[in-house]
Design a protein around this motif. Structure first.
Motif, PDB file in Angstrom:
ATOM      1  N   GLY A  32       0.901  -1.198   0.077  1.00  0.00           N
ATOM      2  CA  GLY A  32      -0.092   0.114  -0.125  1.00  0.00           C
ATOM      3  C   GLY A  32       0.692   1.259   0.114  1.00  0.00           C
ATOM      4  N   ALA A  33       1.798   1.389  -0.989  1.00  0.00           N
ATOM      5  CA  ALA A  33       2.822   2.381  -1.103  1.00  0.00           C
ATOM      6  C   ALA A  33       1.917   3.711  -1.158  1.00  0.00           C
ATOM      7  CB  ALA A  33       3.695   2.397  -2.139  1.00  0.00           C
ATOM      8  N   GLY A  34       0.759   3.822  -1.627  1.00  0.00           N
ATOM      9  CA  GLY A  34       0.166   5.115  -1.488  1.00  0.00           C
ATOM     10  C   GLY A  34       0.222   5.917  -2.810  1.00  0.00           C
ATOM     11  N   SER A  35      -0.191   7.313  -2.598  1.00  0.00           N
ATOM     12  CA  SER A  35      -0.055   8.150  -3.805  1.00  0.00           C
ATOM     13  C   SER A  35       1.291   8.463  -4.408  1.00  0.00           C
ATOM     14  CB  SER A  35      -0.980   9.462  -3.266  1.00  0.00           C
ATOM     15  OG  SER A  35      -0.232  10.048  -2.385  1.00  0.00           O
ATOM     16  N   PRO A  36       1.376   9.015  -5.620  1.00  0.00           N
ATOM     17  CA  PRO A  36       2.908   9.759  -6.030  1.00  0.00           C
ATOM     18  C   PRO A  36       3.213  10.406  -4.839  1.00  0.00           C
ATOM     19  CG  PRO A  36       0.992   9.771  -7.805  1.00  0.00           C
ATOM     20  CD  PRO A  36       0.209   9.310  -6.525  1.00  0.00           C
ATOM     21  N   ALA A  37       2.243  11.664  -4.388  1.00  0.00           N
ATOM     22  CA  ALA A  37       2.793  12.356  -3.219  1.00  0.00           C
ATOM     23  C   ALA A  37       3.502  11.559  -2.257  1.00  0.00           C
ATOM     24  CB  ALA A  37       1.558  13.425  -2.872  1.00  0.00           C
ATOM     25  N   ALA A  38       2.698  10.493  -1.785  1.00  0.00           N
ATOM     26  CA  ALA A  38       3.402   9.748  -0.574  1.00  0.00           C
ATOM     27  C   ALA A  38       4.773   9.132  -1.065  1.00  0.00           C
ATOM     28  CB  ALA A  38       2.514   8.711  -0.380  1.00  0.00           C
ATOM     29  N   LEU A  39       4.811   8.969  -2.129  1.00  0.00           N
ATOM     30  CA  LEU A  39       6.107   8.176  -2.710  1.00  0.00           C
ATOM     31  C   LEU A  39       7.180   9.187  -2.659  1.00  0.00           C
ATOM     32  CD1 LEU A  39       5.147   5.954  -5.739  1.00  0.00           C
ATOM     33  CD2 LEU A  39       5.977   5.363  -3.441  1.00  0.00           C
ATOM     34  N   VAL A  40       6.893  10.550  -3.149  1.00  0.00           N
ATOM     35  CA  VAL A  40       7.903  11.504  -2.970  1.00  0.00           C
ATOM     36  C   VAL A  40       8.354  11.717  -1.572  1.00  0.00           C
ATOM     37  CG1 VAL A  40       8.141  14.045  -3.273  1.00  0.00           C
ATOM     38  CG2 VAL A  40       7.084  12.704  -4.958  1.00  0.00           C
ATOM     39  N   ALA A  41       7.316  11.734  -0.590  1.00  0.00           N
ATOM     40  CA  ALA A  41       7.853  11.919   0.706  1.00  0.00           C
ATOM     41  C   ALA A  41       8.748  11.055   1.358  1.00  0.00           C
ATOM     42  CB  ALA A  41       6.326  12.085   1.615  1.00  0.00           C
ATOM     43  N   GLU A  42       8.492   9.645   0.733  1.00  0.00           N
ATOM     44  CA  GLU A  42       9.374   8.486   1.383  1.00  0.00           C
ATOM     45  C   GLU A  42      10.516   8.724   0.589  1.00  0.00           C
ATOM     46  OE1 GLU A  42       8.571   6.256   3.345  1.00  0.00           O
ATOM     47  OE2 GLU A  42       6.512   6.098   3.586  1.00  0.00           O
ATOM     48  N   PHE A  43      10.675   8.870  -0.660  1.00  0.00           N
ATOM     49  CA  PHE A  43      11.919   9.186  -1.111  1.00  0.00           C
ATOM     50  C   PHE A  43      12.902  10.504  -0.416  1.00  0.00           C
ATOM     51  CE2 PHE A  43      10.432   6.174  -4.247  1.00  0.00           C
ATOM     52  CZ  PHE A  43      11.415   5.492  -4.360  1.00  0.00           C
ATOM     53  N   VAL A  44      12.147  11.382  -0.305  1.00  0.00           N
ATOM     54  CA  VAL A  44      12.612  12.446   0.364  1.00  0.00           C
ATOM     55  C   VAL A  44      13.288  12.138   1.767  1.00  0.00           C
ATOM     56  CG1 VAL A  44      12.224  14.761   1.593  1.00  0.00           C
ATOM     57  CG2 VAL A  44      11.485  14.291  -0.806  1.00  0.00           C
ATOM     58  N   GLU A  45      12.486  11.351   2.618  1.00  0.00           N
ATOM     59  CA  GLU A  45      13.052  10.956   3.664  1.00  0.00           C
ATOM     60  C   GLU A  45      14.336   9.953   3.643  1.00  0.00           C
ATOM     61  OE1 GLU A  45      13.199  10.349   7.944  1.00  0.00           O
ATOM     62  OE2 GLU A  45      12.601  11.791   6.763  1.00  0.00           O
ATOM     63  N   ALA A  46      14.213   9.130   2.647  1.00  0.00           N
ATOM     64  CA  ALA A  46      15.356   8.276   2.369  1.00  0.00           C
ATOM     65  C   ALA A  46      16.597   8.909   2.171  1.00  0.00           C
ATOM     66  CB  ALA A  46      14.903   7.070   1.243  1.00  0.00           C
ATOM     67  N   GLY A  47      16.479  10.113   1.101  1.00  0.00           N
ATOM     68  CA  GLY A  47      17.413  11.014   0.922  1.00  0.00           C
ATOM     69  C   GLY A  47      18.001  11.680   2.120  1.00  0.00           C
ATOM     70  N   ARG A  48      17.255  12.221   2.951  1.00  0.00           N
ATOM     71  CA  ARG A  48      17.797  12.973   3.996  1.00  0.00           C
ATOM     72  C   ARG A  48      18.492  12.067   5.008  1.00  0.00           C
ATOM     73  NH1 ARG A  48      16.682  13.176   9.102  1.00  0.00           N
ATOM     74  NH2 ARG A  48      15.070  11.438   9.118  1.00  0.00           N
ATOM     75  N   VAL A  49      17.952  10.769   4.972  1.00  0.00           N
ATOM     76  CA  VAL A  49      18.760   9.861   5.973  1.00  0.00           C
ATOM     77  C   VAL A  49      20.229   9.527   5.525  1.00  0.00           C
ATOM     78  CG1 VAL A  49      18.538   7.496   7.225  1.00  0.00           C
ATOM     79  CG2 VAL A  49      16.864   9.042   7.160  1.00  0.00           C
ATOM     80  N   SER A  50      20.096   9.456   4.074  1.00  0.00           N
ATOM     81  CA  SER A  50      21.181   9.044   3.235  1.00  0.00           C
ATOM     82  C   SER A  50      22.311  10.451   3.498  1.00  0.00           C
ATOM     83  CB  SER A  50      21.055   8.822   1.935  1.00  0.00           C
ATOM     84  OG  SER A  50      20.175   7.840   1.620  1.00  0.00           O
ATOM     85  N   LEU A  51      21.751  11.509   3.342  1.00  0.00           N
ATOM     86  CA  LEU A  51      22.806  12.663   3.153  1.00  0.00           C
ATOM     87  C   LEU A  51      23.284  12.917   4.883  1.00  0.00           C
ATOM     88  CD1 LEU A  51      20.471  15.106   1.212  1.00  0.00           C
ATOM     89  CD2 LEU A  51      23.020  14.656   0.735  1.00  0.00           C
ATOM     90  N   GLU A  52      22.330  12.507   5.664  1.00  0.00           N
ATOM     91  CA  GLU A  52      22.823  12.499   7.050  1.00  0.00           C
ATOM     92  C   GLU A  52      23.972  11.575   7.274  1.00  0.00           C
ATOM     93  OE1 GLU A  52      19.629  12.277   9.750  1.00  0.00           O
ATOM     94  OE2 GLU A  52      18.995  14.584   9.587  1.00  0.00           O
ATOM     95  N   GLY A  53      23.821  10.465   6.659  1.00  0.00           N
ATOM     96  CA  GLY A  53      24.654   9.245   7.025  1.00  0.00           C
ATOM     97  C   GLY A  53      26.156   9.674   6.395  1.00  0.00           C
ATOM     98  N   LEU A  54      26.001  10.488   5.019  1.00  0.00           N
ATOM     99  CA  LEU A  54      27.320  10.763   4.311  1.00  0.00           C
ATOM    100  C   LEU A  54      28.005  11.832   5.355  1.00  0.00           C
ATOM    101  CD1 LEU A  54      29.174  11.164   2.065  1.00  0.00           C
ATOM    102  CD2 LEU A  54      27.483  12.762   0.999  1.00  0.00           C
TER     103      LEU A  54
END
Length: 200
Positions: A32-54
């Motif tokens: 139930g991944a949801g709407s395209p907007a929800a996908l954007v939010a998920e990828f933004v969060e994954a990107g944020r965590v990746s940037l913090e990890g870097l």
């Protein structure tokens, strides 16, 4: 046939397996991944965590060494295929704009342009699991010719690291087994700007 082939079998057994794209999409739908907007939010969060990890894991000494190596090169040879191709092509664009001599090895037509490697050049090779054999082969060939190789990869145990004189690692958090390039692009642009500044 030999040690290298046996080593590759063990490395592939321990490398993280990634499902094919149909399976990834099917799993997202089932979850139930949801709407395209929800996908954007998920990828933004994954990107944020990746940037913090870097920001936390970056080795400043390895970065300094990579910058010195690339800044001293006559020509920088860029190779990154499959998922790493956007990073390599972006670096080629940035170096072009900064008037830094660089050549993109893109594998089009199965051409690898090894003949273009010259003494005084350096290679910036980019690959992530599952690793591109073509990228690793070009890096190994360059190292065998005595050229400096800078590796941009996901872990120090990457097969690319063995051919490299300096290794930069970046890890991307995935969502639904899809990995963005947020942290990788951030590291790549910082590396390119630092190289351009050092050459000036």
């Amino acid at each position: 046939s030999g040690f290298s082939e046996m080593e590759r079998l063990f490395r592939e057994a321990y490398a993280p397996g990634w499902p094919d794209y149909a399976t990834r999409l099917s799993n997202l739908k089932a979850g139930g991944a949801g709407s395209p907007a929800a996908l954007v939010a998920e990828f933004v969060e994954a990107g944020r965590v990746s940037l913090e990890g870097l920001a936390k894991s970056l080795d400043p000494q390895a970065l300094d060494q990579a910058v010195r190596t690339l800044a001293a090169a006559e020509t920088i040879h860029l190779v990154g295929l499959r998922r790493a191709f956007p990073v390599a092509s972006y670096l080629a664009y940035v170096f072009e704009k900064m008037a830094v001599p660089a050549m993109l090895h893109d594998g089009v037509g199965k051409l690898d342009h090894r003949f273009a490697l010259r003494p005084g050049d350096a290679v910036l090779a980019i690959t992530f699991a599952p690793y591109s054999e073509e990228t690793i082969a070009l890096a190994q060939d360059a190292a065998a010719r005595g050229l400096a190789v800078v590796a941009l990869t996901d872990r120090l145990t990457s097969p690319l690291a063995r051919a490299a004189s300096s290794v930069l690692t970046v890890s991307e958090v995935d969502f639904g087994a899809f990995r963005s390039l947020s942290a990788t692009i951030a590291l790549a642009i910082a590396l390119a700007v630092a190289v351009g500044s050092a050459r000036d």
